[in-house]
Scaffold this active site. Structure first.
Site, PDB file in Angstrom:
ATOM      1  N   SER A 147      -0.332  -0.101   9.545  1.00  0.00           N
ATOM      2  CA  SER A 147      -1.637   0.092  10.173  1.00  0.00           C
ATOM      3  C   SER A 147      -2.656   0.625   9.167  1.00  0.00           C
ATOM      4  CB  SER A 147      -1.499   1.092  11.324  1.00  0.00           C
ATOM      5  OG  SER A 147      -2.763   1.502  11.808  1.00  0.00           O
ATOM      6  N   TYR A 188       0.486   8.981  15.074  1.00  0.00           N
ATOM      7  CA  TYR A 188       0.686   7.541  14.993  1.00  0.00           C
ATOM      8  C   TYR A 188       0.651   7.086  13.535  1.00  0.00           C
ATOM      9  CZ  TYR A 188      -0.533   2.584  15.046  1.00  0.00           C
ATOM     10  OH  TYR A 188      -0.573   1.231  14.791  1.00  0.00           O
TER      11      TYR A 188
END
Length: 322
Positions: A128, A153
């Protein structure tokens, strides 16, 4: 290729499966169908895939030790595309253990399956843009030092990259990490801003904007991403460096208000807005340097935000009968 695709019922997973099947590859999809967002949407994606030749699927949780091995048995997998993950920055503040289970333990179980395989050529996995953390300027390059994730995350995604690197070095497993930059489009995730804005604007409800004067994102249309997936999987890294990482972004950041205006135009409705301060875990901006992916795979995003959002809103109206 016979591709094991985790997260097959997810947004990018669904589109990746479509791309691989269109190129004539066999896809074995797995997904745990968790209820982080509407399971009905996940099943609708899966139903469309299961109607296609060359696709079959299993419902299982890759975070459970031995689940993959039990489901696949003696099936020879040549490539893995690991897109299974607990997504969302803000939800990681509420349920951190779900992120460690899926993004770390799940990724580890994929690597363990791979190291005992005698048929595997290549693993590609989702990382990501969040791993870059809070920073000014741009674009962000794969060679940038990434040591300060702004959310749990992001930390789990960075951890996944480190696990991949260790298994590449220890067991010589060719691997490719894909740092996705705010992917959007039809069949998208209901927790993402463009989906939420569309839903609320069409329902005549106000939308909440967090620090819109400073927020920008490298919004990337899903078809631009998945168009290179078959080629990327078929070309594993080789030589001394068998673990590569690529940014996959539009490389043309847009302001949050550009997104709002695009949704308003596509919906034909002016939004009512509430303004709030920046939320914990959210970074101010993302901006991908895509030179390496362009050089190696001809990655060249084409879709602009206005047309891409128009496509999404068209899908949304059709899917939900609006």
């Amino acid at each position: 290729m016979r591709v094991l695709l985790t997260g097959a019922a997810g947004f990018i997973g669904y589109h990746s499966a479509q791309s691989l099947l269109a190129d004539g590859h066999e896809v074995i999809g797995v997904d745990n169908l968790n209820d982080y967002y509407d399971v009905g949407l996940k099943k609708a994606r899966l139903n469309r895939l299961e109607a296609k030749k060359g696709f079959r699927s299993f419902e299982l949780d890759i975070a459970k030790e031995g689940a993959l091995e039990a489901a696949l048995g003696s099936t020879k997998i040549t490539h893995i595309l690991n897109l299974a993950a607990q997504a969302g920055v803000r939800y990681s503040l509420e349920n951190p253990r779900a992120y460690v289970a899926s993004n770390v333990m799940g990724h580890l179980n994929i690597l363990e399956y791979a190291r005992h395989s005698d048929s595997l050529d290549h693993i590609a996995y989702a990382s990501s843009s969040s791993v870059y953390g809070e920073r000014e300027g741009g674009p962000f390059s794969e060679s940038d030092i990434v040591r300060r994730p702004a959310s749990l995350y992001a930390a789990t995604k960075l951890g996944g990259e480190m696990l991949a690197e260790s298994y590449a070095q220890l067991y010589k497993i060719p691997q490719t990490g894909l740092r996705f930059f705010t992917v959007y489009g039809p069949w998208g995730r209901p927790d993402m801003a463009y989906f939420i804005f569309t839903k609320k604007i069409l329902a005549g409800e106000p939308i909440t904007l967090f620090a819109p004067d400073i927020m920008s994102r490298d919004f990337t249309y899903v078809d631009d991403i998945v168009s290179i997936i078959p080629k990327l999987l078929a070309n594993p890294p080789s030589g001394e460096n068998i673990h590569n990482i690529y940014n996959l972004g539009n490389s043309r950041p847009n302001r949050l208000m550009d997104l709002v205006e695009a949704v308003e135009t596509a919906c034909g409705v002016k939004a009512q807005t509430f303004i709030k301060e920046q939320q914990k875990g959210d970074v101010t901006s993302t901006y991908a340097d895509i030179h390496t992916a362009s050089r190696d795979f001809g990655f060249k995003p084409k879709m602009n935000l206005q047309e891409g959002i128009s496509n999404f809103v068209g899908w949304y109206r059709a899917f939900y009968g609006i």
